[in-house]
Design a protein around this motif. Structure first.
Motif, mmCIF file in Angstrom:
data_model
loop_
_atom_site.group_PDB
_atom_site.id
_atom_site.type_symbol
_atom_site.label_atom_id
_atom_site.label_comp_id
_atom_site.label_asym_id
_atom_site.label_seq_id
_atom_site.Cartn_x
_atom_site.Cartn_y
_atom_site.Cartn_z
ATOM 1 N N VAL A 1 13.159 -18.244 -3.687
ATOM 2 C CA VAL A 1 12.104 -19.354 -4.755
ATOM 3 C C VAL A 1 10.603 -19.410 -4.620
ATOM 4 N N ALA A 2 10.913 -18.275 -5.721
ATOM 5 C CA ALA A 2 9.345 -17.454 -5.191
ATOM 6 C C ALA A 2 8.438 -18.276 -6.094
ATOM 7 N N ILE A 3 7.145 -18.293 -5.344
ATOM 8 C CA ILE A 3 6.070 -19.145 -5.697
ATOM 9 C C ILE A 3 5.032 -18.251 -6.253
ATOM 10 N N GLU A 4 4.969 -18.611 -6.808
ATOM 11 C CA GLU A 4 3.596 -18.636 -8.065
ATOM 12 C C GLU A 4 2.573 -17.767 -7.512
ATOM 13 N N GLY A 5 1.359 -17.072 -7.854
ATOM 14 C CA GLY A 5 0.098 -16.595 -7.250
ATOM 15 C C GLY A 5 0.643 -15.502 -5.402
ATOM 16 N N ALA A 6 1.601 -15.570 -5.225
ATOM 17 C CA ALA A 6 1.617 -15.565 -3.584
ATOM 18 C C ALA A 6 1.286 -13.885 -3.749
ATOM 19 N N GLU A 7 0.768 -12.968 -3.003
ATOM 20 C CA GLU A 7 0.612 -11.791 -2.616
ATOM 21 C C GLU A 7 0.600 -11.355 -0.695
ATOM 22 N N PRO A 8 0.920 -10.261 -1.354
ATOM 23 C CA PRO A 8 0.938 -9.428 0.124
ATOM 24 C C PRO A 8 -0.404 -9.978 0.994
ATOM 25 N N GLY A 9 -0.219 -10.095 2.592
ATOM 26 C CA GLY A 9 -1.214 -10.811 2.947
ATOM 27 C C GLY A 9 -1.695 -12.636 2.904
ATOM 28 N N ASP A 10 -0.833 -13.244 2.085
ATOM 29 C CA ASP A 10 -1.150 -14.031 2.065
ATOM 30 C C ASP A 10 0.062 -14.891 3.040
ATOM 31 N N VAL A 11 -0.297 -16.212 3.513
ATOM 32 C CA VAL A 11 0.918 -16.689 4.327
ATOM 33 C C VAL A 11 1.391 -18.117 3.524
ATOM 34 N N LEU A 12 2.981 -17.916 4.148
ATOM 35 C CA LEU A 12 3.510 -19.555 3.171
ATOM 36 C C LEU A 12 3.549 -20.332 4.192
ATOM 37 N N GLU A 13 3.837 -21.483 4.013
ATOM 38 C CA GLU A 13 3.907 -22.301 4.703
ATOM 39 C C GLU A 13 4.776 -23.719 3.988
ATOM 40 N N VAL A 14 6.302 -23.516 4.595
ATOM 41 C CA VAL A 14 7.766 -24.456 4.933
ATOM 42 C C VAL A 14 7.368 -25.219 5.642
ATOM 43 N N ARG A 15 7.383 -26.603 4.806
ATOM 44 C CA ARG A 15 7.192 -27.571 5.474
ATOM 45 C C ARG A 15 9.590 -27.973 5.133
ATOM 46 N N ILE A 16 9.801 -28.398 6.560
ATOM 47 C CA ILE A 16 11.533 -29.658 6.682
ATOM 48 C C ILE A 16 11.120 -30.964 6.567
ATOM 49 N N LEU A 17 11.319 -31.073 4.955
ATOM 50 C CA LEU A 17 10.989 -32.586 5.338
ATOM 51 C C LEU A 17 12.010 -32.945 5.180
ATOM 52 N N ASP A 18 13.169 -32.879 5.479
ATOM 53 C CA ASP A 18 14.820 -33.928 5.758
ATOM 54 C C ASP A 18 15.581 -32.565 5.847
ATOM 55 N N VAL A 19 16.621 -32.445 6.938
ATOM 56 C CA VAL A 19 17.870 -31.949 6.652
ATOM 57 C C VAL A 19 19.179 -33.378 6.589
ATOM 58 N N ARG A 20 20.262 -32.849 5.485
ATOM 59 C CA ARG A 20 21.256 -33.447 5.929
ATOM 60 C C ARG A 20 22.757 -33.062 5.422
ATOM 61 N N PRO A 21 23.410 -32.860 6.272
ATOM 62 C CA PRO A 21 24.732 -32.289 5.733
ATOM 63 C C PRO A 21 25.486 -32.467 5.162
ATOM 64 N N ARG A 22 26.257 -31.866 4.354
ATOM 65 C CA ARG A 22 27.413 -31.426 3.274
ATOM 66 C C ARG A 22 28.481 -31.874 3.799
ATOM 67 N N PRO A 23 28.415 -33.468 2.459
ATOM 68 C CA PRO A 23 30.377 -34.359 3.296
ATOM 69 C C PRO A 23 31.255 -33.563 2.514
ATOM 70 N N SER A 24 32.223 -33.703 3.519
ATOM 71 C CA SER A 24 33.589 -32.599 2.570
ATOM 72 C C SER A 24 34.024 -33.692 1.713
ATOM 73 N N CYS A 25 34.380 -32.626 0.147
ATOM 74 C CA CYS A 25 35.191 -32.729 -0.607
ATOM 75 C C CYS A 25 36.261 -33.288 -0.750
ATOM 76 N N SER A 26 37.775 -32.788 -0.054
ATOM 77 C CA SER A 26 38.572 -32.571 -0.158
ATOM 78 C C SER A 26 38.976 -33.789 0.235
ATOM 79 N N ALA A 27 39.814 -34.136 -0.873
ATOM 80 C CA ALA A 27 41.211 -35.477 -0.305
ATOM 81 C C ALA A 27 41.484 -36.220 0.985
ATOM 82 N N CYS A 28 41.671 -35.263 2.059
ATOM 83 C CA CYS A 28 42.165 -35.644 3.274
ATOM 84 C C CYS A 28 41.175 -36.375 4.208
#
Lengths: 413, 802
Positions: free
Chosen positions: A99-126
């Motif tokens: 994921v590229a962040i517009e305007g980000a340059e070396p020396g800047d700091v990127l903050e990434v907030r994790i707002l939510d996390v969900r598991p990925r359910p199985s799609c197999s029939a069983c």
């Protein structure tokens, strides 16, 4: 503020490495949000439960004699002949992005907030709707040369089911000892040395009723999250370093705010290696590796605005939660710079908690002095009586010790 | 040629992968052994395996050894080298054996008795013994077993014939000359087994084989009753060595070799016939074997195949290729590639690790020293039903300062199930005597020290005459003021003592000026983790920070009052302490400069706990209180607070429980060297679990301090789980030289695995999976010599858990 969605597909993942050369899968601005799907690279330990019927997973893991959807897996050579496969498995994690962040340059700091996390359910029939993960006691585990039962050595895969009906927890379903697996290109993997090789369940012996009295409390988090380093074009995803990566701290879950120093224009954020649960140390080599989807918010802090904030002088990853700050010490804080041309392979020869502890101490001291304005003597006294050091991981070549300090220490007048 | 180039690339890649990434941890051939990995019942079998790897087995009727044991073992083709440290025992050869070469064994640190037939012989430290593989002999280690053993089998010789040295019976090789060189090399190699790269180890192992062969022939030939066969074997061995040195010479012919040895060519051939060989075949075999070894050695990968062939006297590489294939069934190029791949999949690579080299000066202990004449007191006792409550106040006669000892007379004897309130003092009260000692009769008694009288003279496990550093009696080798010991009725070695912490209350200042207030001290000391890397000057420096403790129930916390830099302090006996090197030296306020407004705005939540809870160790009489070990001691884990329980393995009759080093709060790591050290009074319930009743309990099979809290099991790992047993006489200094979190992590891992397998009934595979997914490993402390990593197992994981 915009909200983007980044599903997994062969076009939106890169496997086993961070790279400033991979075209961004998504470009957004500071303040934007994105829902990002991630896949565990261990899904093929039980194809039926973790891949079958899931269009995203099937597309990424697709590999026949004629076609391998994601050929390169690792930062190693892409021209054959191969010992293990393209990329040679020097780096193993399936990462979504960059994921590229517009305007980000070396020396800047990127903050990434994790707002939510969900598991990925199985799609197999069983197993539709249920969630599974895999834990591997692997050859890179801390225990591997120190086994007491026969056969020695051995690698063991344990499949877990994640129950989210109440307080989420994981429960073991069965386990098996790794047997040599032949990939579609005919290379035999007698140990787990290349990611995404489908385990032929006709070759293994499943053992049921294991860990039958145990419920592992879930700690949904992303083991690998970080930015592209500047030092090399293709960097193994295994050793964590100054731009983050495979930190493997279970505290990097919902509610966490991670800060990373930007090393290349656009920052190039990638995320993967999703975990349902992990203990401090990740002893056997892996967590409960489970595909997850996260909601993230990205905030770019420009270099010029850092002075006087908690980000002043930050040249390594930092975690902030509601109650704590954590700093990540590594055997080598920037192994790419420290170990030269062969850094990506050389780092495995230097793994040490003793050095990681030293690094964690220095990073926390710096934070207390620069951000909280303490003298060195105050910082050292405070670290002794108010900071906790723990073992992050002993399995990612660049071993980790984290130093954590509680925010409420600073709360009063 | 393209395919050849690609093959070379493949080989190079394989070589590189060999050194690469996550997969490689330790050198493949290195095997550490510690009895800590095994349940008590499984230890004899595990130990048997360790002995068998070097051709030995337990001897005698008490054949199995089941105490604490460690070993480092490394092997290469047919070569095994082990350094062992274990308790008293006897060993004999593992028979029957088809091997010819004798086992080389050398005792280190303690002598041994060699029994052969009817004869007994004492073998002193550092003497080599050559032991025939079959024979009626045994070796008795009367005290501890500390030995280096080298076993070489015919596999190591790769077809090299060297004549068979015949030793009828075990031979003690007198030191001097060649034997010395061998002994030193054995010792040096055995000490560095874990850090040698695979290439280095292979080279050393081959050299050891050569040295052993030469020595064995010397010894066999020197036997007075040796017949001509021994002389012949020695001569043949010498000839073989000559050949070995000249393998690169394409003109190596029998005539030249015979001439060099001063024998006829015919006799030379005859010598080879005695071992069923002939000269030409032997030379070719050796050349091929050496080439084979180089081709399979990753460190030789920079040499081309023809270079290697040339080095062993093959001028023509096509000829070499044919000969090699004929001998090994594979052309050299394919062989090399196969070996490289095999090495890759085996993940063999050199590990890291390196220990600090310098050991601290060794404390010369005077075990004959007269014991302090401590008055026995019984404390206050209040009777309630059968269980009794006791009270042990603190004063000079009721503490021991800086050491644990199995020979201290108990202050009080209590019964299992009794409760006891024990007052403890922090040894840092003297950092501000006005706040923490003045007006407090107990503290004044313990710290009382004038030019004429020092109420508690011994402080530390060092010599009473301070002959090492001159700091004071006991030399400050150990610093904690411990109250006790408390004897527990009927406690015997093998039992487990459960110590429940019912309550902890800070000790308020008795100085009327500060009545009711509580103070503590934290020192960023020379033994702190930070000490060698200050950012600003002056470097180095020691800083004392005095804290006030606010024990209010809402939000108990500590705040800094002031700090000062340590200045040389002259103790009442006139000794100047330029660093914080001796406990309880009263700081004279006029000598220091107080800095106020330190840690302004910071309040640190309390975690009241006892740094030291110990039972007396069995190994030696005076044990430094600083390094924690199997007996507990200076655990410095803040989880040992109110509501927690610690289980300790009893080592001496009466258990001899001591408590001290009370802390108001501490972080994981105890980085600067101390916590907020604060005098406190604890109330404990003490329960004795007899050895016979341990089966099925969580603390059965206990060889380390086990902590239980309301929510967790906390297992304590150390760099050296039983450093007194492991290092023997040098233990109390070696432990400081060999601090390592990496080792402590290993120990914590092994203990947790054992706990999960034995207490929770999991298989090894289940235990490892669970540790990876749910057990948290943390840094306990990096300042107590024997560094600590703890492993936390949440009780929540087990649905059926109690």
């Amino acid at each position: 503020m915009k909200h983007f969605t980044l599903p997994v597909s062969p076009k939106t993942v890169h496997w086993g490495y961070f790279s400033k050369k991979v075209p961004p899968a998504l470009t957004l601005r500071s303040g934007d949000r994105a829902t990002i799907e991630t896949l565990t690279h261990h899904a093929n330990d039980d194809y039926e439960r973790m891949i079958q019927g899931d269009p995203g997973a099937e597309s990424v893991f697709h590999w026949t004699r004629e076609h391998k959807a994601v050929a390169r897996r690792g930062s190693g050579p892409t021209e054959g002949p191969f010992i293990r496969g393209a990329g040679e498995g020097i780096g193993v994690h399936l990462l979504t992005g960059p994921v590229a962040i517009e305007g980000a340059e070396p020396g800047d700091v990127l903050e990434v907030r994790i707002l939510d996390v969900r598991p990925r359910p199985s799609c197999s029939a069983c197993h539709a709707g249920r969630c599974f993960g895999s834990n591997v006691s692997a050859n890179w585990g801390f225990h591997y040369h120190d086994l007491i039962e026969e056969p020695k050595p051995r690698e063991v895969v344990t499949i877990f089911e994640l129950d989210t009906s109440g307080e989420p927890y994981a429960k073991a379903v069965y386990n098996y000892v790794w047997t040599p697996q032949t990939d579609p290109d005919g290379i035999v993997h007698s140990t787990i040395d290349y990611p995404g090789v489908r385990v032929d369940h006709a070759t293994i012996r499943k053992r049921e009723n294991i860990l039958s009295s145990v419920k592992v409390p879930a700690r949904l988090h992303f083991g690998t999250m970080g930015l592209a380093p500047s030092e090399a074009d293709f960097v193994s995803s295994i050793p964590p370093s100054y731009t983050g990566g495979n930190i493997d701290d279970w505290r990097i879950g919902k509610g966490a705010r991670m800060f990373y120093p930007v090393a290349v224009s656009g920052a190039y954020f990638s995320v993967g290696d999703p975990h349902a649960a992990q203990g401090d140390s990740e002893l056997g080599g892996t967590a409960i590796e489970t595909s997850l989807t996260g909601d993230f918010e990205f905030i770019l802090h420009k270099k010029a605005d850092l002075a006087g904030t908690q980000l002043e002088g930050l040249d390594h990853p930092m975690l902030e939660t509601d109650h704590t700050w954590s700093f990540y010490g590594f055997t080598y804080p920037n192994y790419l710079a420290a170990l030269g041309a062969d850094a990506q392979t050389e780092i495995a020869n230097h793994s040490s908690l003793d050095r990681a502890m030293r690094d964690a101490f220095r990073k926390l001291r710096r934070f207390l002095m620069i951000v909280h304005g303490l003298s060195e003597d105050e910082a050292i006294s405070l670290m002794s009586v108010g900071a906790d050091f723990g073992v992050t991981q002993v399995v990612d070549a660049n071993w980790g010790v984290h130093g954590t300090i509680r925010k409420n220490i600073f709360r009063c007048d | 040629m393209r395919s050849v180039a690609a093959t070379d690339d493949r080989v190079r890649l394989a070589q590189r992968l060999l050194r690469s990434t996550v997969i490689w941890v330790d050198p493949m051939s290195f095997r550490p052994f510690t009895s800590e990995s095994y349940a008590q019942d499984d230890r004899p079998e595990a130990w048997r395996d360790v002995l068998a790897a070097v051709g030995l087995q337990p001897a005698g009727s008490h054949s199995f050894y089941d105490g604490h044991a460690t070993a480092s073992h490394r092997h290469a083709d047919g070569i095994a080298l082990t350094r062992m440290a274990a308790g008293a025992q006897s060993v004999a050869p593992l028979t029957p054996s088809n091997e010819d070469l004798p086992i080389a064994l050398m005792p280190v640190e303690d002598g041994m008795v060699l029994k052969s037939g009817a004869s007994h012989r004492i073998v002193p430290v550092g003497h080599l013994v050559l032991l025939p593989r079959n024979g009626d002999w045994s070796i008795v280690f009367q005290r501890d077993m500390r030995a280096i053993v080298l076993s070489v089998t015919s596999e190591a010789l790769h077809g090299r014939r060297s004549g068979k040295p015949r030793l009828g019976e075990p031979r003690v090789v007198p030191p001097g000359g060649f034997a010395d060189v061998f002994a030193r090399m054995l010792d040096a190699t055995a000490r560095t087994l874990d850090t040698l790269s695979d290439g280095e180890w292979k080279t050393l192992a081959q050299s050891l084989v050569d040295l052993l062969l030469t020595l064995a022939h010397q010894v066999a030939a020197s036997t007075s009753d040796a017949g001509s066969s021994a002389t012949q074997a020695a001569l043949l061995h010498r000839i073989c060595q000559t050949i070995e040195r000249r393998l690169d010479d394409p003109d190596l012919v029998p005539a030249r070799v015979a001439q060099a040895e001063g024998i006829s060519e015919r006799y030379l051939q005859k010598l080879f016939e005695t071992v069923g060989d002939n000269f030409t075949h032997y030379v070719r075999e050796r050349r091929l074997q050496r080439a084979w070894a180089d081709l399979s050695n990753p460190t030789e990968s920079h040499r081309s195949i023809s270079e290697i062939a040339y080095a062993y006297g093959f001028g023509d590489s096509a000829h070499f290729s044919r000969a090699f294939r004929h001998r090994f069934g594979l052309p050299p190029r394919e062989f090399r590639q196969q070996e490289a791949e095999r090495a890759t999949t085996q993940h063999g690579v050199a590990g890291q690790r390196g220990w600090p080299q310098e050991a601290l000066a060794r404390a010369h202990q005077n075990s004959a020293e007269a014991r302090s004449d401590v008055a026995r007191i019984s404390g206050e006792e209040t009777r309630s039903a059968e269980r009794r409550h006791h009270h042990l106040p603190v004063e000079a006669s009721r503490v021991h300062w800086g050491y644990f000892s199995r020979s201290l007379p108990p202050q009080i004897e209590i019964a299992s199930g009794d409760t006891i309130t024990i007052e403890t003092l922090t040894q840092h009260a003297s950092d501000d005597p006005d706040l923490m000692i003045a007006g407090d009769a107990g503290a004044e008694s313990v710290f009382g020290w004038t030019a004429d009288k020092k109420n508690v003279d011994r402080r530390g496990a060092g010599p009473m005459d301070a002959s090492v550093f001159g700091r004071g009696a006991g030399e400050g080798f150990g610093v904690h003021i411990c109250t006790g010991p408390v004897a527990v009725k009927d406690a015997q070695p093998g039992d487990v003592l459960e110590v429940r912490i019912l309550d902890i209350v800070p000790r308020v200042s008795r100085n009327p000026k500060y009545a009711g207030r509580v103070f503590g001290s934290s020192v960023a000391a020379w033994w702190g983790y930070h000490y060698n890397e200050f950012l600003g000057g002056p470097k180095p420096r020691e800083i004392v920070t005095i804290y006030e403790i606010f024990d209010d129930p809402e939000e108990p916390h500590a705040r800094a009052l002031y700090s000062y830099r340590w200045e040389p302090q002259t103790d009442p006996f006139g000794v100047v302490h330029t660093t914080y090197d001796y406990p309880g030296v009263p700081v004279v306020s006029a000598t220091i400069k107080r800095r106020h407004a330190v840690l302004d705005g910071i309040s640190i939540p309390l975690r009241p706990h006892f740094g030291v809870i110990a039972v007396a160790p069995r190994e030696v009489d005076f044990v430094d209180s600083v390094p924690p070990s199997y007996f507990g001691g200076n655990l410095d884990n803040w989880r040992l607070g109110k509501g927690a329980t610690v289980y300790l393995p009893v080592s001496v009759p009466g258990a001899l429980l001591s408590v001290g080093d009370s802390h108001a709060t501490q972080g994981d790591g105890e980085l600067s060297g101390t916590a907020i050290e604060c005098s406190m009074t604890g109330t404990f319930e003490v329960i004795l679990h007899k050895k016979a009743d341990l089966a099925g309990r969580p603390f059965a099979d206990l060889s380390y301090p086990l902590i239980e809290t309301e929510t967790d099991w906390v297992l304590t790992g150390f760099s050296h789980p039983n450093y007194l047993a492991e290092f023997g006489a040098q233990g109390q200094s070696e432990v400081y030289a060999k601090s390592s979190l990496d080792l402590a992590m290993k120990d914590a891992f092994r203990k947790m695995r054992r706990f999960l397998m034995n207490t929770k009934g999991l298989s090894e595979d289940e235990a490892i999976a669970l540790m990876s997914a749910a057990v948290d490993f943390g840094v306990t402390q990096v300042v107590d010599g024997n560094w600590g990593v703890h492993a936390i197992l949440s009780k929540r994981l087990f649905r059926d858990a109690t």
